[in-house]
Design an enzyme around this catalytic site. Structure first.
Site, mmCIF file in Angstrom:
data_model
loop_
_atom_site.group_PDB
_atom_site.id
_atom_site.type_symbol
_atom_site.label_atom_id
_atom_site.label_comp_id
_atom_site.label_asym_id
_atom_site.label_seq_id
_atom_site.Cartn_x
_atom_site.Cartn_y
_atom_site.Cartn_z
ATOM 1 N N GLN A 108 -8.027 -0.027 5.659
ATOM 2 C CA GLN A 108 -8.202 1.396 5.348
ATOM 3 C C GLN A 108 -9.661 1.743 5.024
ATOM 4 O O GLN A 108 -9.936 2.672 4.258
ATOM 5 C CB GLN A 108 -7.277 1.809 4.202
ATOM 6 C CG GLN A 108 -5.825 1.953 4.617
ATOM 7 C CD GLN A 108 -5.626 3.053 5.671
ATOM 8 O OE1 GLN A 108 -6.364 4.029 5.732
ATOM 9 N NE2 GLN A 108 -4.607 2.886 6.517
ATOM 10 N N SER A 109 -10.596 1.022 5.611
ATOM 11 C CA SER A 109 -12.018 1.246 5.346
ATOM 12 C C SER A 109 -12.456 2.682 5.665
ATOM 13 O O SER A 109 -12.195 3.196 6.759
ATOM 14 C CB SER A 109 -12.827 0.259 6.190
ATOM 15 O OG SER A 109 -14.119 0.761 6.465
#
Ligand SMILES: *Cc1c(COP(=O)(O)O)cnc(C)c1O
Length: 396
Positions: A108-109
């Site tokens: 989920q960067s």
């Protein structure tokens, strides 16, 4: 509003504008500021600086500021810093400008979204490596399939990124050189941007500049007490946001004539809130110090003399159980901010910062010890990342 004071050495460093022309807004957080002794004597004021409103590109967020100083190298016909940092023998300057931005992050960067959006804006391709093994967000998700398709992953696909997912232990996670070679063989010129852009030699400049922006905004806000933010709370992940701010605030003090080689000359206390228990605080302190010194050297400080380990203040009390996982108290901070200020935080970084900041405020850790009746001004830097919330359907 223009940013005053940027000294010549700093002002001449090439920058490509990605942010809005106006500084990201700073506004009061009145509901969570502690009760006043009297309306004329607020003891503690809390403001938020909205880096989640900093840029028109996808989702805004703090990485765009760093990327502003990296784009000139990306667009150069002979980029200097395009290779993987772990590659012992960089293959020499690219022939011609980059065609493809390559970077990495957790599933989920937020950073990867910002690199991809920038690439599209510049007319470049983007390839991102998402690591399943980074952090506990995926492990904690009840629907793992959804976690890997929603939130920032969905946005990366929408932006047209080539998304590669790395399994735990994949050698590409340590060294992406084979991937860059693959792209070169396919006729592309890849430009590698390290995770969070922090290990990039120019990665700390954006937040050094942000320090000057904050100083200019302090003047406009008409703060009481010291007329400055006495405490500034910000997330510390890959480290160059804090590192850059340390360098920028140091330079501001030096310009004012303070002896910055002594830490007791400092006027603002910057607190980096760590969000992951994976590595010890000392590991992050070393990195942040290195980033601060590297940025410092570029903007006109003497890195070794002017920036000392004591200038790096990191708090590891709020890391919780894992990177990307919310403990009960952090969840409460996320809810409190939403339900009192109407402000939405991200589940990985800013929620833990808010929790930490409220602890500092409520336990009196920000109290001005020398002048107890002096107003203390606190700034919370909202670094963005709310798009990840979509993948965290379980947190509320
Ligand atoms: C990347 C990120 C951070 C951490 O910044 P670093 O410079 O990597 O320390 C904080 N908040 C958000 C929302 C981020 O995406």
């Amino acid at each position: 509003m223009s940013i005053p004071l940027l000294p010549e050495t700093f002002a001449q460093i090439p920058r490509y504008k990605i942010l809005y022309s106006n500084p990201s807004p700073i506004h009061p957080l009145a509901s969570i500021s502690p009760p006043r002794v009297s309306p004329h004597h607020p003891l503690i004021t809390i403001h938020a600086k909205r880096e989640d409103h900093s840029s028109p590109l996808a989702c805004a967020g703090n990485k765009y500021r760093k990327l502003e100083y990296i784009v000139p190298d990306i667009l150069s016909q002979t980029p200097l810093y395009h290779s993987h940092e772990n590659n012992p023998t960089p293959p020499g300057p690219l022939q011609g400008a980059a065609t493809t931005l390559v970077t990495e992050g957790a599933i989920q960067s937020n950073h990867t979204v910002q690199v991809v959006a920038l690439a599209r804006k510049l007319g470049l391709q983007a390839l991102i490596l998402l690591h399943r093994g980074t952090g506990g967000g995926l492990a904690a998700a009840s629907n793992k399939e959804a976690f890997q398709r929603s939130g920032n992953v969905q946005i990366n696909h929408l932006l047209g990124a080539d998304v590669r997912v790395c399994e735990y232990g994949d050698p590409l996670a340590r060294d992406a050189t084979p991937l860059l070679d693959e792209l070169r063989e396919a006729g592309q010129n890849p430009y590698w941007i390290p995770g969070g852009a922090s290990l990039h030699p120019l990665g700390g400049l954006g937040y050094a500049r942000a320090a000057f922006e904050i100083a200019a905004q302090e003047e406009e806000l008409g703060l009481g007490g010291s007329r400055r933010f006495d405490y500034i709370f910000v997330a510390c992940g890959s480290g160059s946001t804090v590192g850059g701010l340390v360098a920028g605030f140091k330079l501001l003090e030096k310009i004012k004539g303070l002896d910055v080689s002594k830490t007791n000359g400092e006027t603002r206390k910057l607190v980096g809130i760590l969000n992951s228990p994976t590595k010890p605080r000392e590991y992050h302190e070393k990195r942040v110090l290195a980033f601060a010194r590297r940025a410092g050297e570029l903007i006109g400080l003497d890195g070794e003399r002017d920036i000392r380990v004591e200038d790096v203040r990191l708090d590891d009390r709020f890391v919780g159980t894992a990177y990307g996982v919310l403990d009960g108290e952090s969840k409460q901070a996320l809810e409190t901010m939403a339900r009192t200020e109407g402000m939405v935080l991200d589940p990985v970084y800013t929620t833990k910062v808010a929790r930490g900041m409220m602890h500092w405020v409520n336990k009196g850790e920000v109290a001005g010890s020398d002048k107890p009746l002096e107003q203390v001004n606190v700034l919370f830097i909202h670094t963005g990342g709310q798009a990840a919330l979509g993948a965290y359907a379980d947190v509320i």
